[in-house]
Write a protein that holds these residues in place. Structure first.
Motif, short mmCIF file in Angstrom:
data_model
loop_
_atom_site.label_atom_id
_atom_site.label_comp_id
_atom_site.label_asym_id
_atom_site.label_seq_id
_atom_site.Cartn_x
_atom_site.Cartn_y
_atom_site.Cartn_z
N HIS A 5 0.81 -1.22 0.00
CA HIS A 5 0.00 0.00 0.00
C HIS A 5 0.84 1.27 0.00
O HIS A 5 0.33 2.34 0.37
CB HIS A 5 -0.95 0.00 1.19
N SER A 6 2.10 1.19 -0.39
CA SER A 6 2.94 2.38 -0.40
C SER A 6 2.42 3.40 -1.42
O SER A 6 1.74 3.06 -2.39
CB SER A 6 4.39 2.01 -0.72
N GLY B 101 -1.39 9.74 1.26
CA GLY B 101 -1.57 9.12 2.57
C GLY B 101 -2.67 8.08 2.54
O GLY B 101 -2.99 7.52 1.49
N ASP B 102 -3.26 7.83 3.70
CA ASP B 102 -4.29 6.79 3.82
C ASP B 102 -5.64 7.32 3.38
O ASP B 102 -6.00 8.47 3.63
CB ASP B 102 -4.39 6.29 5.27
N ASP C 94 -4.88 -1.99 10.06
CA ASP C 94 -4.79 -3.36 9.57
C ASP C 94 -4.72 -3.36 8.05
O ASP C 94 -5.67 -2.96 7.38
CB ASP C 94 -6.01 -4.17 10.05
N ARG C 95 -3.59 -3.82 7.50
CA ARG C 95 -3.42 -3.78 6.06
C ARG C 95 -4.35 -4.75 5.34
O ARG C 95 -4.57 -4.63 4.14
CB ARG C 95 -1.96 -4.10 5.69
N ARG C 96 -4.90 -5.73 6.07
CA ARG C 96 -5.81 -6.69 5.45
C ARG C 96 -7.27 -6.35 5.72
O ARG C 96 -8.15 -7.18 5.50
CB ARG C 96 -5.50 -8.10 5.94
N PRO D 293 -14.28 -4.51 2.07
CA PRO D 293 -13.84 -4.63 3.46
C PRO D 293 -14.04 -6.04 4.00
O PRO D 293 -15.00 -6.72 3.64
CB PRO D 293 -14.73 -3.62 4.20
N GLN D 294 -13.12 -6.46 4.83
CA GLN D 294 -13.27 -7.72 5.55
C GLN D 294 -14.43 -7.60 6.53
O GLN D 294 -14.81 -6.49 6.95
CB GLN D 294 -11.99 -8.05 6.32
#
Length: 266
Positions: free
Chosen positions: A92-93, A110-111, A189-191, A203-204
């Motif tokens: 996710h860079s 950014g995020d 959480d990257r996952r 989304p999980q």
């Protein structure tokens, strides 16, 4: 020898999947907002080998070497059983920015993700290459509606002459704020979100969106974070590893052929 075939074959399967991942990264090197994937491999649990056919009195077998094993079967050591793909992880860079000048082109620093309405439900993307439809609705290149904070499509008034988007997703027509982009992230959480395809993420279970910590830049697009040169080097290295596994399979097959057709005949 059967175990050797399985071990080498497992390694070849792992490298085949790694090649597929690298090929997908290269194919999307020019895809807006694309995040490269990386194949994470792991080793099958190794086996501990001991000699078990030395008879009841192990010392009789080893005494000619002048040492005693004390009645315990000697440990040969561990035997690896090959590798497998443990995870396809997403990097996710941040990707570089490309200036377009289009007021509906939005890049995230950014995020953060934009929320998109799809036939499968709300999905999320970093691809900010948006367009205004004939009805004034802001959409993706696939015709999917971009959502506001109320999960409603964003419509630009027909009389609007200029559109401005703020760093947190505020949309202005002239001096009037007409909507607020749904600009969210899912914690550390990257996952929390997984790839669906077409630059979309889902989304999980249990992952909850929250206000994004990044910023939005208008008139720009985020490029893919794939480094073509690095991926090509990885592809060449991966080919060599696969080739080594192929040679190991050939060697094991040759030994098995001799065992069955030559040693067995004697």
């Amino acid at each position: 020898m059967w175990r050797g075939l399985y071990t080498a074959g497992a390694g070849m399967i792992t490298e085949t999947k790694r090649t597929d991942t690298i090929a997908n990264n290269l194919a999307n090197a020019n895809t807006t907002g694309f995040k490269r994937d990386e194949t994470i491999s792991a080793e099958f649990a190794p086996m501990l080998l001991k000699r078990i056919n030395d008879g009841k009195d192990y010392n009789d077998v080893t005494s000619f070497k002048g040492f005693s094993i004390g009645g315990n079967a000697p440990t040969v050591g561990t035997l690896g059983l090959g590798s497998y793909v443990n995870e396809i992880a997403t990097d996710h860079s941040q990707g570089g920015f490309q200036t377009t000048g289009n007021p509906l082109d939005l890049a995230i620093s950014g995020d953060g993700y934009f929320a998109i309405q799809t036939p499968q439900g709300v999905r999320y993307t970093r691809d900010g290459n948006f367009y205004k439809s004939a009805t004034g609705q802001i959409q993706t290149v696939n015709g999917q509606a971009v959502l506001d904070t109320q999960n409603q499509p964003i419509v630009i008034p027909p009389e609007a002459t200029s559109i401005t988007v703020g760093p947190k997703g505020e949309i202005y027509a002239g001096n009037d704020e007409i909507a607020q982009l749904q600009f969210v992230q899912f914690g550390g959480d990257r996952r929390a979100v997984l790839k669906q395809g077409d630059s979309l993420y889902y989304p999980q279970e249990g992952a909850q969106p929250q206000a994004a910590g990044g910023e939005i830049f208008q008139g720009m697009l985020e490029n893919s974070n794939t480094n073509v040169v690095s991926e090509m080097v990885n592809l060449i290295n991966n080919y060599r590893i696969y080739e080594a596994g192929s040679k190991a399979v050939t060697t094991q097959d040759t030994l098995l052929d001799k065992s069955v057709n030559e040693v067995g005949r004697v």
